[in-house]
Write a protein that holds these residues in place. Sequence first.
Motif, PDB file in Angstrom:
ATOM      1  N   TYR A 131       7.036 -16.647  10.174  1.00 33.94           N
ATOM      2  CA  TYR A 131       7.274 -17.037   9.649  1.00 33.94           C
ATOM      3  C   TYR A 131       5.867 -18.294   9.671  1.00 33.94           C
ATOM      4  CZ  TYR A 131      12.114 -16.378   8.583  1.00 33.94           C
ATOM      5  OH  TYR A 131      13.211 -15.170   8.119  1.00 33.94           O
TER       6      TYR A 131
ATOM      7  N   LEU B 264       6.374 -17.470  14.479  1.00 30.10           N
ATOM      8  CA  LEU B 264       6.533 -18.640  14.251  1.00 30.10           C
ATOM      9  C   LEU B 264       4.753 -18.939  14.422  1.00 30.10           C
ATOM     10  CD1 LEU B 264       7.464 -21.163  12.248  1.00 30.10           C
ATOM     11  CD2 LEU B 264       7.978 -22.164  14.590  1.00 30.10           C
TER      12      LEU B 264
ATOM     13  N   SER C  17      12.465 -12.770   7.860  1.00 29.43           N
ATOM     14  CA  SER C  17      11.219 -12.259   7.219  1.00 29.43           C
ATOM     15  C   SER C  17      10.619 -11.987   9.350  1.00 29.43           C
ATOM     16  CB  SER C  17      10.102 -13.135   7.028  1.00 29.43           C
ATOM     17  OG  SER C  17       8.931 -12.658   7.460  1.00 29.43           O
TER      18      SER C  17
ATOM     19  N   LEU D  67      16.216 -19.563   3.371  1.00 34.07           N
ATOM     20  CA  LEU D  67      15.016 -18.959   4.183  1.00 34.07           C
ATOM     21  C   LEU D  67      15.428 -17.716   3.851  1.00 34.07           C
ATOM     22  CD1 LEU D  67      12.758 -19.972   5.866  1.00 34.07           C
ATOM     23  CD2 LEU D  67      13.977 -19.375   7.952  1.00 34.07           C
TER      24      LEU D  67
ATOM     25  N   LEU E  33      15.417 -21.609  11.274  1.00 35.30           N
ATOM     26  CA  LEU E  33      14.007 -20.826  11.987  1.00 35.30           C
ATOM     27  C   LEU E  33      14.185 -21.114  12.708  1.00 35.30           C
ATOM     28  CD1 LEU E  33      10.972 -19.826  10.290  1.00 35.30           C
ATOM     29  CD2 LEU E  33      10.568 -22.798  10.776  1.00 35.30           C
TER      30      LEU E  33
ATOM     31  N   VAL F 109       6.787 -20.702   4.639  1.00 31.86           N
ATOM     32  CA  VAL F 109       8.053 -22.137   4.249  1.00 31.86           C
ATOM     33  C   VAL F 109       6.728 -24.034   4.340  1.00 31.86           C
ATOM     34  CG1 VAL F 109       9.838 -23.280   4.958  1.00 31.86           C
ATOM     35  CG2 VAL F 109       9.431 -21.188   5.942  1.00 31.86           C
TER      36      VAL F 109
END
Length: 616
Positions: A406, A435, A403, A400, A425, A366
């Motif tokens: 990220y 993440l 997944s 977004l 997120l 991202v």
Amino acid sequence: MNNEFLIGCNYWASNAGTEMWRNFDEDIIRDDLRILSEHGIKYMRVFPNWRDFQPVVPVCVAGRVEWLLEGDIYPTNKYYLDEKMLDEFSRFCDICDEFGIKLVVGLLTGMMSGRLFIPTVLNGKNLFSDPQALLLEGYFVRGFIRAIKDKPAVFAWDLGNECNYMADTDNRFVAASWTAYVANAVRAEDPDRPLYSGMCGIGAPDRGRAWTIHDQAEYCDMLTTHPYPYFVDHVFRDKYVSLRTTMHASCETKYYADLGGKPCFVEEIGTLGPMLCDDEMAEKFARLNFFSGWANGSKGMMWWCANDQTKLRTLPYTRCMCETELGMITDSRQPKPVLKQFKRFSDFLNGVDFTLPKLKEDAVCVLSRGQDQWGVAYMSYVLAKQAGMNLHFSYICDQLPESDVYMLPSVKGDGALPFEQFDILRQRVQDGATLYVSLNGTFIREYEQLFGWKIRMTEQCNDTNSLTVGGKQIPFTRSFIYHIEPTRAEVIAEDEMGNPVITKAAYGKGQVYFVGFPLEEMLIDEDGAFDKNRHEIYAEIFSDVISAHPVVCDNSNLAVTLHEDGEYLYCIIVNHSDRAESTNMTVKDGFTLDKVIYGSAETVDGYDASVLRFAK
């Protein structure tokens, strides 16, 4: 949309270059196309020079200004198009059809090789906003397509050659409106053929950018990259044919496709002649980019251009020497080694009995506001490839994608992360996603809940430091030092002062990894950036993701893509080094090597590939 991989080149006739239509020679064109078609060229991008096809000049007669064609010729059609030029283009289409070559036609070719080729009446006018320019552009597009659209050789239209460089604008609304205007004119006359962008050098809608991937994707069916290492930011930092440069085209093309949500292909590529690399290296550059592009989702590759132009004595060739030795055919009519690679890859695809399934992606990268999105995406892509991962790109202001993993690489600035998107997120992580965040001075609310540590103080500086991961020392630089005190985070690595710089913490059902320096941004303009073990950070953090792959190659010079359908797993291994590399392959239980389609399963030659099929 045709799913075939487009193998081709950009074409100007060998005798005339940009003066092709004023010096139209059917015999020379046939000779050019014979050589090209014999070497696997199936598609060509061609250019009706705007100056020649719509040669409008203002003439003052009896006290009033009217539009005529050059030579005081009264126009015979309402579109102010030159009938002779339309006849020549029509004959050209017929010749291409004889050789089985399909055409991508660049409509508004007003800029070519650094020179403007526009109707005289538009000199000094802004081609994106002036009403006279817009009127003539609409006339050109509709009249030209109406005259040519029945030719079977025409495969697709594109807006024109790098139209974003025809004039200046820093206004996104002007650029988007112009694109919509031209695209609507195209579709009014031919709604069935695809429309390609023809643009290059565009990006995310940030940093005051006028021409964006998002706007081109809104109005075009196919996005286009022109990934020349010499011209594109952050690429030419190592040898001209090196891991960094040979990953460029596939990365940029995927970056466009992912952010735009439309397919993308390499519409122009080349090594820009012998001053940058010789014919042998150009051949290797082309071979590697064919396999890498095909593996990573590009819809084709076209070389710039068909012919060398060293003997031409017209503009732009007399002012820009870099435009004269870019061809695949010499002035003495001899194919260069690079053209033989087009034949080789064309023969390879002709022998393939499957359609390559979609690439398996491991993480969504991202990109945030305020950063150099292209530079950060590019560095993230190369590091991930070295570690054995494949990324999907997204922009923080867009929806977004779903997944399990990220990444927020090299976040910087106080407006980088809009609350609404960042909360989505965070929720994904709470629900079980992983993440990764690397920082370069930013603000993240409720950071302790996310990262599992407190900041005692922050220090702005120019710091060169190092850490150790997997027994390897890794140098890094940073502009901010976060002096942190773990509250529940696990420390993975410390800097030379003992301050934690890589941490891991649970967040709900998920995990959050923190890197306390801008790993990706710091590499953007660093020479030899990918020779210093930086990818080991990704390899450590994402070890579970990588080890879960059905096929793993433990070699940072090899880029591996996996493509799975119901019965088979296809594995493409691309070697980005100049020497043969061992695959060091590990295959999971349940998968058996079924067929070596190309290359070898044990080693991959320098700047080459292996294509393997595994049965489940």
